[in-house]
Design a protein around this motif. Structure first.
Motif, short mmCIF file in Angstrom:
data_model
loop_
_atom_site.label_atom_id
_atom_site.label_comp_id
_atom_site.label_asym_id
_atom_site.label_seq_id
_atom_site.Cartn_x
_atom_site.Cartn_y
_atom_site.Cartn_z
N VAL A 176 0.85 -1.19 0.00
CA VAL A 176 0.00 0.00 0.00
C VAL A 176 0.89 1.24 0.00
N SER A 177 0.32 2.36 -0.46
CA SER A 177 1.09 3.60 -0.51
C SER A 177 1.19 4.25 0.86
N THR A 183 -6.87 3.80 2.24
CA THR A 183 -5.90 3.18 1.34
C THR A 183 -5.83 1.68 1.56
N SER A 186 -9.11 -0.21 0.56
CA SER A 186 -9.25 -0.20 -0.90
C SER A 186 -8.42 -1.31 -1.53
N THR A 187 -7.17 -1.45 -1.10
CA THR A 187 -6.29 -2.48 -1.66
C THR A 187 -6.67 -3.87 -1.17
N ARG A 193 -10.94 3.67 -4.56
CA ARG A 193 -10.72 4.62 -3.48
C ARG A 193 -12.00 5.39 -3.17
#
Length: 253
Positions: A176-177, A183, A186-187, A193
């Protein structure tokens, strides 16, 4: 001590009032008092409110990581897990002559005996049976009265000995970022998002059973529930990848 009921929903107000009665009873007795089992969201929110009111309270559901829990109060010393009036029942059947029975099967059959949902905690499914955590006052009634689940003959006893009980869920590795709530879900749950953000805004996302906020930063052991979508647990933060993303091990339920 300020004892107002802060909840607006009728059922929340009723259950919180009952919990306050249990607290008051503990202050007037030389022994601990306990609520019925509650769903995880309600028990956590109630515990937070008791903390604001400077009321000592503890949660337990019969085993580590239980979802449905009782709230316990005492006026003399901290509660131990063993103090909670929770009895595990092993409900077994012959798997060779029956389909695999489900959580719904077990719960429906026990409630069919006329019991209140608040007397029943978690139900952990095994290969040919389940362990059901129940309030002590209904344990003997269940062992004597529960003969069938989903048209399958069963036996119930005070035990945790049921084969094949495992923690549900699938572990996987994701990157993940950031560790922001929107975040990560979402992943982990394959949501856009925008969809993740709208679910959070609608208060359908919970972190450790409390309502989550979009910018909340997650960490190891956090449990994230997205209502009607799924649940994940952050098992481990591995580190940062060459592309400067954060690698995680999660369990998806």
């Amino acid at each position: 001590m300020h004892m107002d009921n802060p909840f607006k929903e009728t059922e929340d107000r009723l259950q919180f009032a009952k919990a306050l009665d249990r607290f008051k009873a503990a202050q007037n007795r030389s022994h601990a008092t306990f609520t019925d089992f509650m769903n995880p969201q309600r028990s956590v929110v109630f515990l937070q409110q008791f903390t604001k009111m400077k009321i000592e309270a503890q949660l337990y559901g019969g085993y580590e990581d239980a979802e449905r829990k009782m709230i316990g109060f005492t006026s003399y010393e901290p509660l131990l897990d063993d103090n909670f009036p929770i009895i595990p029942l092993a409900i077994s059947y012959n798997g060779r002559f029956s389909r695999q029975l489900t959580h719904r099967d077990f719960l429906g059959s026990v409630l069919g005996l006329g019991l209140d949902r608040g007397k029943i905690g978690d139900i952990r499914i095994g290969d040919s049976g389940a362990v059901m955590y129940v309030a002590h006052e209904v344990a003997d009634f269940i062992t004597e009265s529960l003969c069938e689940v989903g048209r399958t003959s069963v036996t119930a006893s005070r035990s945790t000995e049921v084969s094949g009980i495992e923690t549900p869920g699938t572990q996987k590795r994701i990157t993940v970022s950031s560790m922001r709530l929107d975040t990560v879900i979402s992943t982990a749950l394959h949501l856009s998002r925008g969809k993740a953000a709208s679910l959070i805004e609608a208060e359908k996302v919970f972190v450790n059973w409390a309502i989550g906020k979009k910018t909340m930063q997650l960490s190891t052991d956090d449990i994230i529930t997205v209502r009607k979508v799924g649940r994940i647990k952050i098992e481990q933060v591995i580190g940062t990848t060459k592309k400067d993303r954060i690698a995680l091990v999660i369990t998806v339920f």
